[in-house]
Design a protein around this motif. Structure first.
Motif, PDB file in Angstrom:
ATOM      1  N   ASN A 141       0.820  -1.219   0.000  1.00 26.07           N
ATOM      2  CA  ASN A 141       0.000   0.000   0.000  1.00 26.07           C
ATOM      3  C   ASN A 141       0.847   1.258   0.000  1.00 26.07           C
ATOM      4  O   ASN A 141       0.582   2.206  -0.727  1.00 26.07           O
ATOM      5  CB  ASN A 141      -0.952   0.001   1.203  1.00 26.07           C
ATOM      6  N   GLU A 142       1.881   1.242   0.839  1.00 28.96           N
ATOM      7  CA  GLU A 142       2.763   2.411   0.897  1.00 28.96           C
ATOM      8  C   GLU A 142       3.401   2.689  -0.455  1.00 28.96           C
ATOM      9  O   GLU A 142       3.473   3.832  -0.905  1.00 28.96           O
ATOM     10  CB  GLU A 142       3.870   2.183   1.922  1.00 28.96           C
ATOM     11  N   LEU A 143       3.872   1.618  -1.099  1.00 28.77           N
ATOM     12  CA  LEU A 143       4.546   1.789  -2.388  1.00 28.77           C
ATOM     13  C   LEU A 143       3.575   2.311  -3.437  1.00 28.77           C
ATOM     14  O   LEU A 143       3.922   3.163  -4.253  1.00 28.77           O
ATOM     15  CB  LEU A 143       5.134   0.457  -2.860  1.00 28.77           C
ATOM     16  N   LEU A 144       2.363   1.773  -3.416  1.00 31.95           N
ATOM     17  CA  LEU A 144       1.406   2.155  -4.451  1.00 31.95           C
ATOM     18  C   LEU A 144       0.875   3.569  -4.242  1.00 31.95           C
ATOM     19  O   LEU A 144       0.311   4.162  -5.161  1.00 31.95           O
ATOM     20  CB  LEU A 144       0.254   1.151  -4.501  1.00 31.95           C
ATOM     21  N   LYS A 145       1.085   4.117  -3.050  1.00 25.01           N
ATOM     22  CA  LYS A 145       0.623   5.490  -2.782  1.00 25.01           C
ATOM     23  C   LYS A 145       1.229   6.464  -3.782  1.00 25.01           C
ATOM     24  O   LYS A 145       0.623   7.467  -4.133  1.00 25.01           O
ATOM     25  CB  LYS A 145       1.049   5.910  -1.364  1.00 25.01           C
ATOM     26  N   ASN A 146       2.464   6.173  -4.229  1.00 26.65           N
ATOM     27  CA  ASN A 146       3.157   7.072  -5.153  1.00 26.65           C
ATOM     28  C   ASN A 146       2.686   6.928  -6.587  1.00 26.65           C
ATOM     29  O   ASN A 146       3.020   7.756  -7.431  1.00 26.65           O
ATOM     30  CB  ASN A 146       4.659   6.787  -5.139  1.00 26.65           C
ATOM     31  N   ALA A 147       1.932   5.874  -6.872  1.00 23.70           N
ATOM     32  CA  ALA A 147       1.595   5.594  -8.270  1.00 23.70           C
ATOM     33  C   ALA A 147       0.424   6.454  -8.718  1.00 23.70           C
ATOM     34  O   ALA A 147      -0.601   6.526  -8.050  1.00 23.70           O
ATOM     35  CB  ALA A 147       1.272   4.125  -8.430  1.00 23.70           C
ATOM     36  N   ARG A 148       0.627   7.058  -9.896  1.00 25.50           N
ATOM     37  CA  ARG A 148      -0.451   7.883 -10.443  1.00 25.50           C
ATOM     38  C   ARG A 148      -1.607   6.991 -10.859  1.00 25.50           C
ATOM     39  O   ARG A 148      -2.772   7.326 -10.715  1.00 25.50           O
ATOM     40  CB  ARG A 148       0.084   8.667 -11.645  1.00 25.50           C
ATOM     41  N   GLU A 149      -1.213   5.839 -11.417  1.00 28.93           N
ATOM     42  CA  GLU A 149      -2.237   4.897 -11.881  1.00 28.93           C
ATOM     43  C   GLU A 149      -1.919   3.523 -11.353  1.00 28.93           C
ATOM     44  O   GLU A 149      -0.761   3.131 -11.350  1.00 28.93           O
ATOM     45  CB  GLU A 149      -2.145   4.809 -13.403  1.00 28.93           C
ATOM     46  N   LYS A 150      -2.913   2.780 -10.927  1.00 30.97           N
ATOM     47  CA  LYS A 150      -2.658   1.404 -10.560  1.00 30.97           C
ATOM     48  C   LYS A 150      -3.854   0.539 -10.925  1.00 30.97           C
ATOM     49  O   LYS A 150      -4.978   1.034 -11.065  1.00 30.97           O
ATOM     50  CB  LYS A 150      -2.336   1.273  -9.070  1.00 30.97           C
ATOM     51  N   VAL A 151      -3.582  -0.746 -11.138  1.00 21.91           N
ATOM     52  CA  VAL A 151      -4.628  -1.710 -11.437  1.00 21.91           C
ATOM     53  C   VAL A 151      -4.464  -2.840 -10.426  1.00 21.91           C
ATOM     54  O   VAL A 151      -3.440  -3.511 -10.424  1.00 21.91           O
ATOM     55  CB  VAL A 151      -4.482  -2.270 -12.871  1.00 21.91           C
ATOM     56  N   GLU A 152      -5.449  -3.006  -9.586  1.00 21.16           N
ATOM     57  CA  GLU A 152      -5.322  -3.925  -8.440  1.00 21.16           C
ATOM     58  C   GLU A 152      -4.041  -3.555  -7.727  1.00 21.16           C
ATOM     59  O   GLU A 152      -3.896  -2.443  -7.277  1.00 21.16           O
ATOM     60  CB  GLU A 152      -5.364  -5.377  -8.906  1.00 21.16           C
ATOM     61  N   GLU A 153      -3.080  -4.436  -7.621  1.00 18.54           N
ATOM     62  CA  GLU A 153      -1.860  -4.041  -6.916  1.00 18.54           C
ATOM     63  C   GLU A 153      -0.670  -3.901  -7.845  1.00 18.54           C
ATOM     64  O   GLU A 153       0.481  -3.994  -7.411  1.00 18.54           O
ATOM     65  CB  GLU A 153      -1.569  -5.047  -5.803  1.00 18.54           C
ATOM     66  N   TYR A 154      -0.949  -3.659  -9.115  1.00 17.00           N
ATOM     67  CA  TYR A 154       0.126  -3.485 -10.075  1.00 17.00           C
ATOM     68  C   TYR A 154       0.349  -2.014 -10.367  1.00 17.00           C
ATOM     69  O   TYR A 154      -0.585  -1.227 -10.384  1.00 17.00           O
ATOM     70  CB  TYR A 154      -0.220  -4.175 -11.398  1.00 17.00           C
ATOM     71  N   PHE A 155       1.602  -1.665 -10.650  1.00 16.53           N
ATOM     72  CA  PHE A 155       1.888  -0.343 -11.196  1.00 16.53           C
ATOM     73  C   PHE A 155       1.460  -0.386 -12.660  1.00 16.53           C
ATOM     74  O   PHE A 155       1.526  -1.444 -13.304  1.00 16.53           O
ATOM     75  CB  PHE A 155       3.391  -0.028 -11.127  1.00 16.53           C
TER      76      PHE A 155
END
Lengths: 108, 509
Positions: free
Chosen positions: A72-86
């Motif tokens: 979750n922490e890592l994905l916080k930075n992602a502008r776009e995500k699909v499920e748990e993928y960048f």
């Protein structure tokens, strides 16, 4: 050795930098001139140094699992995500050729 | 016997279109050998022969708990991005910290491949842009890798029956430690790529082999042997299907005596069997292209396993310039041996090459030699034993529990048991017939209580796994060999009596 448009174009492609304007290109030329001063030093017979750390001891870590599990922490930075993928564009989009892109170099 | 000397000639059909449906459409090509004993495909009649040159780049995932430069777990198939640390995601302010286990794995592998271990090796950055490489560079060992100048010996059978084996050697240029990248899942429908960084930063050993091989069979045999070595050492589990062992082949052809031809790189090879096919297809493709007046492009091609051919990969943007530079965050990696080990050192901080050397397990070639010596079996038998996971153990267990000589047992294991396993696609561990049951059965044969033929029937029955013992099945199906002389005479007489005409014919000659 002149820094030609071909070289600048290649650098823009390799490093994805944008020289933007004449000042940018001049800054590059300055940097090269500055670095060229290294050639004035006679290094005949001297072993090249590749890192200021070369006399340091390389620390070796035990093979234990101590990190991870922070999706979750890592994905916080992602502008776009699909499920748990960048999400990224489909493959590398090649930089258009010199003639076709918006670059200061075209005018040089 | 079976060793090809210089100038020796052996013929082997060179099949085109391997993997395609039906028999080869372009017929077969005869093959002679060159001075080094390599296969030399002979071209269309009247044209000069060709020599193929095959080099391999192999990436083996290191078997370790955590990654090369971070403490995240190494595991196949986990929720996306769950095994990723801040360093693996390349967040600013993070630094690489080298995992000692990975260093030991590389040293073990280097020693097993007869390499010189570099007591001082360096780390570099290799730059390129791709979504699964968040840092924009891979930490690798380009200038001074951890091990260099080794060799790998492997064996080939010169005919399909495995009765004549030849030993060949391929030189190992180097072994280097490097990071694995993450995984990209291409979603073409939505025109996007999904990125999972679980694999990013996992330790890899890149094994670079010199182009000493000349055909798919050699490449496959070399990789198989490397796989066995890695698994024996435990430095990598080397399972190709799980991406723990990846092979890229560099292929070119030329006429003997002329300079090497342009080479292509073949990727996307997912099994050892496909490796042989991919290499052979590419050799054939290049020969045909050149014989038809075409040229070979220095390109990267992907192997399509369904079609059994190689196809050009997506256009790479011109020639790559990786802009190698020393990794500024890592000092040189220093390894020690018994002589150079400084006094009063913290053992945890030191990798001692000699210590590792002393603890190397028996390599496959040594294991095979021991099996041949101990049990009197043939070298080719030892190859099959080691090739099947668990088969050696099975064989040795049976030998321990039976009076039958190992030389006879091996026939039962390799011909009968193994074919049953293959027919049902089972591994040795999944065998419904345990070594105990097998030994019991072979004892009955050895004591002449049943015939070999009857034993095969019993084995088929045992395979059903209904929990019966061999003896029970023998009694049930009345397969006992008749031992009573008088009973045997009566049976023979009855047969003769019943077939008077045939007997007269036989007696008359």
């Amino acid at each position: 050795q002149a820094v030609t448009v071909e070289v600048l174009d290649r650098l823009e492609q390799l490093a994805l930098v944008d020289f933007r304007d004449a000042e940018g290109v001049e800054r590059l030329r300055e940097a090269i001139r500055f670095a060229d001063q290294l050639r004035e030093v006679d290094t005949e017979g001297v072993e090249p140094m590749d890192s200021v750390l070369e006399d340091r001891c390389l620390y070796l870590r035990e093979d234990d699992v101590t990190e991870g599990n922070c999706t979750n922490e890592l994905l916080k930075n992602a502008r776009e995500k699909v499920e748990e993928y960048f999400v990224a564009p489909p493959g590398n989009i090649p930089l258009p050729k010199l003639e076709e892109r918006e670059t200061f170099l075209k005018g040089s | 016997a079976g060793v090809r000397g210089c100038g020796g000639v052996w013929r082997r059909a060179w099949q085109h279109g391997a993997g395609g449906p039906g028999p080869s459409s372009c017929g077969q090509r005869a093959v002679t050998s060159n001075g080094r004993g390599g296969a030399v495909p002979v071209g269309k009649s009247g044209l000069a022969p060709w020599v193929a040159v095959v080099g391999l780049e192999i990436h083996a995932q290191i078997s370790s708990n955590s990654k090369l430069f971070s403490g995240s777990q190494v595991q196949f198939a986990a929720p996306p991005n769950s095994l990723v640390s801040f360093f693996d995601a390349s967040l600013p302010g993070t630094l690489p910290v080298l995992n000692r286990r990975c260093v030991e794995a590389a040293v073990m592998t280097g020693l097993a491949l007869n390499c010189s271990i570099n007591k001082k090796s360096l780390f570099d950055r290799k730059h390129y842009f791709y979504a699964d490489l968040p840092a924009g560079y891979q930490i690798t060992q380009q200038r001074v890798p951890i091990a260099v100048n080794g060799n790998l010996s492997y064996s080939l059978c010169t005919d399909n029956k495995m009765s004549q084996m030849v030993t060949k050697t391929v030189r190992i240029k180097q072994i280097q430690l490097e990071q694995d990248s993450g995984k990209s899942l291409h979603d073409d429908t939505r025109s996007q790529t999904l990125v999972d960084l679980n694999r990013a930063g996992v330790g890899l050993m890149e094994v670079v082999m010199e182009p000493d091989m000349c055909c798919g069979e050699e490449a496959a045999a070399a990789v198989r042997e490397l796989q066995l070595i890695l698994q024996t050492l435990g430095s990598s589990q080397a399972v190709m299907a799980e991406g723990q062992l990846r092979v890229d082949a560099n292929v070119s052809v030329h006429h003997p005596g002329e300079p090497y031809g342009v080479r292509t790189e073949v990727k996307n090879i997912n099994s050892i069997r496909f490796l042989a096919k991919a290499v052979d297809y590419e050799i054939q493709r290049q020969i045909e292209e050149l014989e038809n007046g075409g040229t070979i492009l220095n390109e990267t091609r992907a192997f399509d396993s369904k079609l059994g051919c190689t196809v050009p990969m997506r256009d790479k943007e011109g020639k790559q310039d990786y802009r190698f530079m020393p990794e500024p965050n890592l000092p040189p990696l220093i390894l020690y041996d018994a002589k150079s080990l400084p006094a009063n050192t913290n053992h945890q901080q030191v990798v001692n090459i000699d210590w590792i050397h002393e603890r190397l397990p028996d390599l496959p070639s040594v294991k095979r030699a021991k099996l041949v010596e101990q049990y009197g079996i043939l070298p080719e038998h030892s190859f099959t034993l080691l090739n099947e996971d668990g088969l050696t153990e099975f064989f040795e267990n049976v030998v321990k529990q039976t009076q039958m000589k190992p030389k006879k047992v091996i026939g039962w294991i390799l011909n009968i048991l193994l074919s049953h396993l293959k027919q049902h696609s089972l591994t040795v561990k999944e065998s419904p017939v345990t070594s105990v049951l097998m030994a019991d059965l072979l004892n009955l044969v050895e004591k002449k209580e049943i015939s070999s033929t009857a034993a095969k029937q019993v084995l088929a029955e045992l395979w059903k796994g209904e929990g019966k013992t061999p003896l029970e099945i023998v009694k049930e199906k009345k397969l006992e060999l008749i031992q009573d002389q008088k009973e045997l005479e009566e049976i023979c007489q009855a047969v003769i009596d019943g077939q008077e005409n045939e007997v007269i014919m036989m007696v008359l000659g």
